[in-house]
Design a protein around this motif. Structure first.
Motif, PDB file in Angstrom:
ATOM      1  N   ASP A  11      14.132  29.446 -35.606  1.00  0.00           N
ATOM      2  CA  ASP A  11      15.393  28.925 -35.087  1.00  0.00           C
ATOM      3  C   ASP A  11      16.387  28.568 -35.786  1.00  0.00           C
ATOM      4  OD1 ASP A  11      13.654  28.717 -32.645  1.00  0.00           O
ATOM      5  OD2 ASP A  11      13.911  26.794 -31.895  1.00  0.00           O
ATOM      6  N   CYS A  15      20.937  27.089 -32.903  1.00  0.00           N
ATOM      7  CA  CYS A  15      20.861  26.358 -31.528  1.00  0.00           C
ATOM      8  C   CYS A  15      20.186  25.214 -31.506  1.00  0.00           C
ATOM      9  CB  CYS A  15      18.636  27.211 -32.510  1.00  0.00           C
ATOM     10  SG  CYS A  15      18.407  28.870 -32.489  1.00  0.00           S
ATOM     11  N   TYR A  16      19.804  24.453 -32.338  1.00  0.00           N
ATOM     12  CA  TYR A  16      20.464  23.299 -32.652  1.00  0.00           C
ATOM     13  C   TYR A  16      21.183  22.222 -32.327  1.00  0.00           C
ATOM     14  CZ  TYR A  16      15.749  22.966 -34.721  1.00  0.00           C
ATOM     15  OH  TYR A  16      14.107  23.992 -35.131  1.00  0.00           O
ATOM     16  N   ASP A  18      23.693  24.759 -29.974  1.00  0.00           N
ATOM     17  CA  ASP A  18      23.078  24.417 -28.381  1.00  0.00           C
ATOM     18  C   ASP A  18      22.818  23.551 -27.918  1.00  0.00           C
ATOM     19  OD1 ASP A  18      24.495  26.740 -28.092  1.00  0.00           O
ATOM     20  OD2 ASP A  18      22.966  27.439 -29.077  1.00  0.00           O
ATOM     21  N   HIS A  88      18.402  34.127 -28.783  1.00  0.00           N
ATOM     22  CA  HIS A  88      17.813  32.674 -28.012  1.00  0.00           C
ATOM     23  C   HIS A  88      18.392  31.539 -26.929  1.00  0.00           C
ATOM     24  CE1 HIS A  88      15.664  28.193 -29.700  1.00  0.00           C
ATOM     25  NE2 HIS A  88      14.777  28.709 -29.394  1.00  0.00           N
ATOM     26  N   TYR A  90      18.028  29.960 -24.036  1.00  0.00           N
ATOM     27  CA  TYR A  90      17.095  28.383 -23.425  1.00  0.00           C
ATOM     28  C   TYR A  90      17.255  28.261 -21.976  1.00  0.00           C
ATOM     29  CZ  TYR A  90      17.422  26.027 -27.765  1.00  0.00           C
ATOM     30  OH  TYR A  90      17.116  25.191 -28.616  1.00  0.00           O
ATOM     31  N   PRO A 125      12.003  30.623 -25.883  1.00  0.00           N
ATOM     32  CA  PRO A 125      12.979  29.532 -26.231  1.00  0.00           C
ATOM     33  C   PRO A 125      12.838  28.433 -25.381  1.00  0.00           C
ATOM     34  CG  PRO A 125      14.503  31.546 -26.385  1.00  0.00           C
ATOM     35  CD  PRO A 125      13.374  32.464 -25.727  1.00  0.00           C
ATOM     36  N   SER A 174      20.164  23.476 -23.158  1.00  0.00           N
ATOM     37  CA  SER A 174      17.892  23.246 -23.583  1.00  0.00           C
ATOM     38  C   SER A 174      17.724  23.177 -21.442  1.00  0.00           C
ATOM     39  CB  SER A 174      17.869  22.017 -23.937  1.00  0.00           C
ATOM     40  OG  SER A 174      16.487  21.476 -23.920  1.00  0.00           O
TER      41      SER A 174
END
Length: 308
Positions: A11, A15-16, A18, A88, A90, A125, A174
């Motif tokens: 990732d 991604c973090y 997000d 990716h 979520y 994801p 998420s």
């Protein structure tokens, strides 16, 4: 003799962002996980004599040719590269069926072109899969899925984190997912028609490791937070299991300051731990399992051994 699989989700920093509801446009444009953390992860596995299963995101591979070269070399030396979708997303399980399938197919195509081998394994994801997606994986020729994380603590923590961000005015990408996933079998099984948590005749499922009756997570974050001594204890509780799938992330091998990830330190507790200490804890966990006699192999090798 038990089976040990080390799987590493690649990732990227975006991604973090997000997950934590961060704008951080500069961080989103960079590839610190692929450019800086991936080479460290590869060295870590080589030094311990384990052949990892990487779960790659198609979009990020296209953006980082050097990462494609590293994964291609890992594959040539017995490693495996699985599919972590194209972008990716979520909300993969909330997408229309054709869009979810396109995420899987496009991600797989990029990995095949970059590595030279089509992926045979899949991880969603956020660990969120449903019956329809798993059935589609079987139709597409995938040998196994490894998205199920049967960990009640994780689901409670994720729900609390999402709620806290909402209260603070931030929107996390998420999703909590279906809490029934926390009740899924902890060992390898074939998925049933009722959902990923049920057993039947569907695709092979290789769950992410949990230990003790409380189903505590044996993953990169929990290992790093436990420190070397705690990591030995945690891994020791898995030493007698027939199958252990230790899931790590590329960020487990990242240095917050040196890799330009200081903007995530306030949101990622494990990044506040110096990299050298995280690596020491990860090494202790893996060595504990190897010293107990666990045989290291990739996830596809484990699936072929366990389900053929």
């Amino acid at each position: 003799m038990g089976v040990l699989c080390i799987s590493i989700d690649l990732d990227e920093a975006r991604c973090y962002c997000d997950i934590h509801g961060l704008d951080a446009p500069d961080l989103r444009r960079k590839s610190p996980i692929h450019e800086r953390a991936l080479p460290r992860a590869l060295r870590f596995c080589e030094e311990l004599g384990v052949r990892p299963t990487w779960f790659a995101v198609g979009r990020d591979l296209e953006a980082c040719p050097s990462a494609s070269a590293l994964l291609r070399e890992s594959s040539r030396h017995g490693g495996e590269v699985g599919n972590h979708t194209w972008g990716h997303r979520y909300d993969l399980t909330a997408l229309p069926a054709n869009e979810a399938e396109a995420e899987v197919v496009r991600g797989g195509d990029v990995i095949r072109d970059a590595v030279g081998v089509a992926p045979l394994g899949f991880r969603a994801p956020g660990y969120n899969v449903n019956a329809a997606l798993l059935a589609k994986l079987g139709e597409l020729g995938y040998v196994y899925d490894s998205s199920v994380f049967p960990c009640p603590v994780y689901f409670v923590a994720k729900a609390a984190a999402i709620a806290a961000k909402s209260i603070a005015g931030k929107r996390s990408a998420s999703l909590v997912g279906d809490p029934r996933m926390a009740t899924a079998p902890t060992g390898p099984y074939r998925v049933g028609d009722d959902g990923p948590w049920s057993q039947g005749q569907g695709i092979a499922e290789l769950p992410i490791a949990v230990v003790t009756r409380a189903r505590l997570p044996l993953i990169g974050t929990s290992i790093a937070m436990a420190g070397p001594h705690g990591a030995r204890i945690l891994a020791g509780r898995a030493a007698g299991l027939a199958f252990v799938n230790v899931e790590l992330h590329g960020i487990d091998f990242a240095d917050a300051e040196g890799d330009g990830l200081t903007g995530l330190k306030a949101h990622q507790p494990d990044l506040r731990i110096p990299l050298v200490k995280r690596l020491a804890a990860l090494e202790c966990a893996v060595k504990t399992l190897l010293d107990a006699g666990a045989q290291p192999m990739t996830l596809v090798e484990a699936a072929q051994r366990l389900f053929v």
